[in-house]
Design an enzyme around this catalytic site. Sequence first.
Site, PDB file in Angstrom:
ATOM      1  CB  SER B  45      -0.886  -0.019   1.246  1.00 28.94           C
ATOM      2  OG  SER B  45      -1.836   1.008   1.158  1.00 28.94           O
ATOM      3  CD  GLU B  46      -0.597   3.965  -3.438  1.00 26.30           C
ATOM      4  OE1 GLU B  46      -0.683   2.727  -3.305  1.00 26.30           O
ATOM      5  OE2 GLU B  46      -1.369   4.627  -4.150  1.00 26.30           O
ATOM      6  CG  ASN B  47      -1.142   4.053   2.970  1.00 27.99           C
ATOM      7  OD1 ASN B  47      -1.042   3.063   2.256  1.00 27.99           O
ATOM      8  ND2 ASN B  47      -1.919   4.085   4.024  1.00 27.99           N
ATOM      9  CB  SER B  87       6.159   4.180  -0.061  1.00 29.82           C
ATOM     10  OG  SER B  87       5.102   3.353  -0.475  1.00 29.82           O
TER      11      SER B  87
END
Lengths: 216, 216, 215, 215
Positions: B45-47, B87
């Site tokens: 999840s790019e967060n 990320s």
Amino acid sequence: MDPQIIIARRVAKELKSGDLVNLGIGIPTLVANYVPSDLKVFFQSENGLIGTGPIPEQGMAHPTLTDAGGRPISALPGASTFDSAMSFGLIRGGHVDVTVLGGLQVDAHGQLANWMIPGKMVPGMGGAMDLVSGAKRVIVAMQHAAKGKSKIVAKCNLPLTSSRPVSLVVTDMAVIGFPGGKATLQETAPGVTVAEVLAVTEAELAIPDSVPEMKL
Amino acid sequence: MDPQIIIARRVAKELKSGDLVNLGIGIPTLVANYVPSDLKVFFQSENGLIGTGPIPEQGMAHPTLTDAGGRPISALPGASTFDSAMSFGLIRGGHVDVTVLGGLQVDAHGQLANWMIPGKMVPGMGGAMDLVSGAKRVIVAMQHAAKGKSKIVAKCNLPLTSSRPVSLVVTDMAVIGFPGGKATLQETAPGVTVAEVLAVTEAELAIPDSVPEMKL
Amino acid sequence: MRAVSVEEAVAMIPAGASIMVGGFMGVGTPERLLDELVRQKKSGLTLISNDAATPGKGVGKLFDAALVSRLSATHIGLNPKAQQQMLANQIAVDLIPQGTFVERIRAGGCGLGGVLTPTGVGTLVAEGKQQIEVDGKTFLLETAMRAQFALVHAFLADYLGNLAYALTSRNFNPVMAMAADTVIVTAENIVPVGVIAPDHVVTPAPLVDYLISNG
Amino acid sequence: MRAVSVEEAVAMIPAGASIMVGGFMGVGTPERLLDELVRQKKSGLTLISNDAATPGKGVGKLFDAALVSRLSATHIGLNPKAQQQMLANQIAVDLIPQGTFVERIRAGGCGLGGVLTPTGVGTLVAEGKQQIEVDGKTFLLETAMRAQFALVHAFLADYLGNLAYALTSRNFNPVMAMAADTVIVTAENIVPVGVIAPDHVVTPAPLVDYLISNG
């Protein structure tokens, strides 16, 4: 007093509570010994630590806790570790308040050469170029002269460490600053006269009306 | 079968054990539901998380464990968290093996538009441009047509997400690849003929001698 | 590092200031600082934040109170108020790819002038930017970004200011904590020195200027 | 990630390969991989490493065995053998400022073409490099650096390949673990999944290709 101790004690006076400080090898390392214990200074070791402490007691050294020279150190409560990208992010990003470095030459404009003697000493610049380019204040701690030759020169003939001038030079004879980009004698060491400083200084020095003696 | 489920199931077949996979919102999110349990895929999840797990059970959600849309998720054993620089270092650096994204248009050369409809929808590109520029494989998961209009176009007239072409498009009617930079019909959905695909596809499609049916 | 009340901290921020605010869709945002910015009506802000969150949450509160004049973000699609204010030209919005956004802030914090990224080449994002070729590949030159203030939220802060973050609330916080003249931190938990092991500190204490003390 | 023996791992590295090796003056270096490189006599190596350590330690072993043809480093002054080999032109040495060195590797690992740094402007380091002005300040363009192999040493590795590092042995390891085609890891301790908490993982598992198994 030992010339190195004069330098280290005088440099220690430049540090303030809360400062993040990076000390180079040699004379700069000694500075930590003269910081008053009530001054809360953070020392950074550029191999990835803030909060370096003294050499550990016999038998307590850990192989993965060393300074940038690979020597065992300890860490103080509140220390933090990080990778080299972060370490130099701190350095180049202006988060280091003071760096204290050794010098081969500093010239009349405050430019420093301290990493190379062509054909003779080519060890590599390590972190020196980043420290001089990035730290908020750069203090050079070195002997005033080597083998009778001034290390405060008119113009560096050794390769520069950075085009950015240093903030202050502290030697065993004098404190030299660079207000307006011009080397200026700011203090003399105990028992050293202005004339004695000028006699062993190649660079032209501005001399204010009053040149106080270093307080150690 | 629901068109979205056809797409999600077919995309899931593209994932291999050990893959690091980033799923966009919408249809791509559904892909996780169709990954065989023996396949060890890491979802990012790019967060700031690798190892996203399913929505937590009632009462177990934690306010600081969410997906990129801010919805509660869980983390699988072996998960890791990191900051946004890391990320996107993973994303742009080619460490993400597969990204699955929604699309507004994909053209005959594989170029994707999926972030903006000028004058109408200007939400920002979020991480989409980095994902399309950096992931090893980019798979677009979208309906073949919207309101009777082909989303596989001759040339995108919406602003591009990246100049880099995508690897594969999976729709409810077809799988389209881009060997040699040319849109090529690689599979048809169950019960869909080549002629039916061509009838609702604006872009010129290369048709190999044999076009198998999707295995779901 | 100095411990201050939230009122004192926000009083230091002038109207019209540039502020970076950590968080991702309101997760990992220093809510107490945002509430106080609203209470003290600090208007005309230049906001640097990944997104606009949602109304009532995180930086969304600043749009509810119409305190933002300029916004640099990557995505604002989930906050209709921010969208409306953008479309009505009440705020000037610069939309930036997320990887570029965080690298520009990192560059600002790490003393770099900028970075070369492939992201955005051949798109609207490339407009007006210098393109540089390295080994035959084209990159955009994206320059460093800094702010006057960074508002950061941590999970743990020790008495010296060392910070650690929890799960997906880390996001932009540690990067922003390096990229502003003044760094103000709220923490879920203020703990004694040593509670955060050296290897688990993410933001070293010297980066923190002010920590909001417990009420 | 696949667990392999140190012999198998090093057998994958051809003579003449480019290798990045973690460590700072031999601290945090994957010693077992270096011993095996020496045993398998992998010569003609392009070595990317902060320093040359000292004879008998860390990457110093590669100079003892004269396996290095090209070296990119920041400082080699504490290894007389490396100095001699450089002065005798047996190895081509590129000396790089340490902050630039690590940023170039980070750029290589993060898909950036390079970075703009003030470090080296007006010095020998600037020779042959593009200078770029941003807001009136001059920077050097320093390009990305990658290798075929990264040899990394961790304190903890879990069964999936998540890594954590101890104290000053972290140094270049996590950055190099992103910047090579193949990443090979030795760990002080191999531990079950979950022993390293998600917030304490420094190198996420998907970055690791091979973990050297216990003997």
